[in-house]
Design a protein around this motif. Structure first.
Motif, PDB file in Angstrom:
ATOM      1  N   PHE A  77       0.858  -1.180   0.000  1.00  0.00           N
ATOM      2  CA  PHE A  77       0.000   0.000   0.000  1.00  0.00           C
ATOM      3  C   PHE A  77       0.896   1.232   0.000  1.00  0.00           C
ATOM      4  CE2 PHE A  77      -2.452  -3.298   2.093  1.00  0.00           C
ATOM      5  CZ  PHE A  77      -3.606  -3.282   1.337  1.00  0.00           C
ATOM      6  N   LEU A  78       0.607   2.140  -0.906  1.00  0.00           N
ATOM      7  CA  LEU A  78       1.417   3.347  -1.022  1.00  0.00           C
ATOM      8  C   LEU A  78       0.701   4.536  -0.383  1.00  0.00           C
ATOM      9  CD1 LEU A  78       2.554   2.870  -4.705  1.00  0.00           C
ATOM     10  CD2 LEU A  78       3.823   2.359  -2.628  1.00  0.00           C
ATOM     11  N   PRO A  79       1.457   5.439   0.256  1.00  0.00           N
ATOM     12  CA  PRO A  79       0.820   6.586   0.902  1.00  0.00           C
ATOM     13  C   PRO A  79       0.199   7.527  -0.126  1.00  0.00           C
ATOM     14  CG  PRO A  79       3.204   6.782   0.983  1.00  0.00           C
ATOM     15  CD  PRO A  79       2.909   5.438   0.403  1.00  0.00           C
ATOM     16  N   LYS A  80      -1.003   7.985   0.171  1.00  0.00           N
ATOM     17  CA  LYS A  80      -1.733   8.944  -0.660  1.00  0.00           C
ATOM     18  C   LYS A  80      -2.399   9.956   0.266  1.00  0.00           C
ATOM     19  CE  LYS A  80      -1.243   6.681  -4.592  1.00  0.00           C
ATOM     20  NZ  LYS A  80      -0.386   7.153  -5.633  1.00  0.00           N
ATOM     21  N   VAL A  81      -2.872  11.029  -0.313  1.00  0.00           N
ATOM     22  CA  VAL A  81      -3.697  12.003   0.407  1.00  0.00           C
ATOM     23  C   VAL A  81      -5.026  12.062  -0.322  1.00  0.00           C
ATOM     24  CG1 VAL A  81      -3.974  14.426   1.038  1.00  0.00           C
ATOM     25  CG2 VAL A  81      -1.753  13.325   1.272  1.00  0.00           C
ATOM     26  N   GLU A  82      -6.112  11.930   0.432  1.00  0.00           N
ATOM     27  CA  GLU A  82      -7.463  11.994  -0.138  1.00  0.00           C
ATOM     28  C   GLU A  82      -8.021  13.389   0.106  1.00  0.00           C
ATOM     29  OE1 GLU A  82     -11.887  10.339   0.864  1.00  0.00           O
ATOM     30  OE2 GLU A  82     -10.219   8.973   1.188  1.00  0.00           O
ATOM     31  N   LEU A  83      -8.315  14.091  -0.972  1.00  0.00           N
ATOM     32  CA  LEU A  83      -8.925  15.417  -0.892  1.00  0.00           C
ATOM     33  C   LEU A  83     -10.375  15.273  -1.328  1.00  0.00           C
ATOM     34  CD1 LEU A  83      -6.109  17.328  -2.778  1.00  0.00           C
ATOM     35  CD2 LEU A  83      -6.393  17.174  -0.317  1.00  0.00           C
ATOM     36  N   THR A  84     -11.296  15.580  -0.447  1.00  0.00           N
ATOM     37  CA  THR A  84     -12.716  15.546  -0.776  1.00  0.00           C
ATOM     38  C   THR A  84     -13.230  16.971  -0.716  1.00  0.00           C
ATOM     39  OG1 THR A  84     -12.941  13.350   0.193  1.00  0.00           O
ATOM     40  CG2 THR A  84     -14.968  14.588  -0.152  1.00  0.00           C
ATOM     41  N   VAL A  85     -13.700  17.480  -1.845  1.00  0.00           N
ATOM     42  CA  VAL A  85     -14.225  18.847  -1.892  1.00  0.00           C
ATOM     43  C   VAL A  85     -15.620  18.835  -2.510  1.00  0.00           C
ATOM     44  CG1 VAL A  85     -11.984  19.987  -1.972  1.00  0.00           C
ATOM     45  CG2 VAL A  85     -13.085  19.336  -4.085  1.00  0.00           C
ATOM     46  N   PHE A  86     -16.418  19.787  -2.088  1.00  0.00           N
ATOM     47  CA  PHE A  86     -17.755  19.972  -2.644  1.00  0.00           C
ATOM     48  C   PHE A  86     -17.769  21.294  -3.398  1.00  0.00           C
ATOM     49  CE2 PHE A  86     -18.286  17.125   0.883  1.00  0.00           C
ATOM     50  CZ  PHE A  86     -19.200  16.203   0.423  1.00  0.00           C
ATOM     51  N   VAL A  87     -18.182  21.246  -4.657  1.00  0.00           N
ATOM     52  CA  VAL A  87     -18.289  22.443  -5.481  1.00  0.00           C
ATOM     53  C   VAL A  87     -19.645  22.436  -6.163  1.00  0.00           C
ATOM     54  CG1 VAL A  87     -15.804  22.552  -5.898  1.00  0.00           C
ATOM     55  CG2 VAL A  87     -17.254  21.386  -7.525  1.00  0.00           C
ATOM     56  N   GLU A  88     -20.081  23.606  -6.620  1.00  0.00           N
ATOM     57  CA  GLU A  88     -21.314  23.657  -7.398  1.00  0.00           C
ATOM     58  C   GLU A  88     -21.019  23.160  -8.807  1.00  0.00           C
ATOM     59  OE1 GLU A  88     -22.918  27.580  -7.063  1.00  0.00           O
ATOM     60  OE2 GLU A  88     -23.738  27.175  -5.081  1.00  0.00           O
ATOM     61  N   GLU A  89     -22.034  22.610  -9.452  1.00  0.00           N
ATOM     62  CA  GLU A  89     -21.879  21.953 -10.748  1.00  0.00           C
ATOM     63  C   GLU A  89     -21.122  22.776 -11.795  1.00  0.00           C
ATOM     64  OE1 GLU A  89     -24.655  18.658 -12.803  1.00  0.00           O
ATOM     65  OE2 GLU A  89     -25.591  20.588 -12.442  1.00  0.00           O
ATOM     66  N   PRO A  90     -21.363  24.072 -11.918  1.00  0.00           N
ATOM     67  CA  PRO A  90     -20.627  24.828 -12.948  1.00  0.00           C
ATOM     68  C   PRO A  90     -19.124  24.927 -12.692  1.00  0.00           C
ATOM     69  CG  PRO A  90     -22.545  26.064 -12.198  1.00  0.00           C
ATOM     70  CD  PRO A  90     -22.401  24.889 -11.291  1.00  0.00           C
ATOM     71  N   HIS A  91     -18.683  24.683 -11.456  1.00  0.00           N
ATOM     72  CA  HIS A  91     -17.274  24.827 -11.110  1.00  0.00           C
ATOM     73  C   HIS A  91     -16.507  23.510 -11.159  1.00  0.00           C
ATOM     74  CE1 HIS A  91     -18.201  28.900  -9.954  1.00  0.00           C
ATOM     75  NE2 HIS A  91     -19.130  28.462  -9.118  1.00  0.00           N
ATOM     76  N   VAL A  92     -17.169  22.415 -11.537  1.00  0.00           N
ATOM     77  CA  VAL A  92     -16.514  21.104 -11.538  1.00  0.00           C
ATOM     78  C   VAL A  92     -15.337  21.083 -12.510  1.00  0.00           C
ATOM     79  CG1 VAL A  92     -16.818  18.659 -12.111  1.00  0.00           C
ATOM     80  CG2 VAL A  92     -18.549  19.844 -10.772  1.00  0.00           C
TER      81      VAL A  92
END
Length: 125
Positions: A77-92
């Protein structure tokens, strides 16, 4: 055969203000040394909220790396960083471009991006 009493939903209108503001969850798994750069790039995008977590990844990279930043580790298993962000649909699109632009190194194991729709009924800001 039973009959459903609910009406069949119409195809959503893309110009509908409710649809335009629909939140979308973006999950990005990136290499740890790229996480700060990705977060800095996301400052240019309107983010509703987010979470940063340490994660361990497993994929095509397998046992190719046996050292990470000078220390040995189990290569299953390799180290990772999980980024979870919420944006409005037009900014995806802008958010994904910002993530890819900073996270991509051109080597195996750069990470993954998952885009998931959210439903207004289940979100509370």
């Amino acid at each position: 055969m039973t009959q459903i009493d609910e009406p069949i939903p119409e195809t959503p209108d893309p110009d509908d203000p409710v649809r335009r503001g629909r939140p979308v969850q973006i999950i990005a798994l990136v290499k740890p040394f790229r996480a700060q750069a990705v977060l800095a790039a996301l400052e240019s995008v309107e983010i509703l909220g987010g979470v940063v977590r340490e994660a361990m990844g497993y994929g095509r990279q397998k046992n190719r790396l046996n050292q990470y930043l000078g220390s040995e580790y189990n290569a299953s298993f390799l180290p990772k960083v999980e980024l979870t962000v919420f944006v409005e649909e037009p900014h995806v699109g802008a958010a994904v471009r910002a993530i890819v632009g900073e996270a991509r190194t051109g080597r195996i194991g750069d990470g993954k991006i998952l885009i998931l729709p959210c439903f207004h009924d289940y979100l509370s800001w």
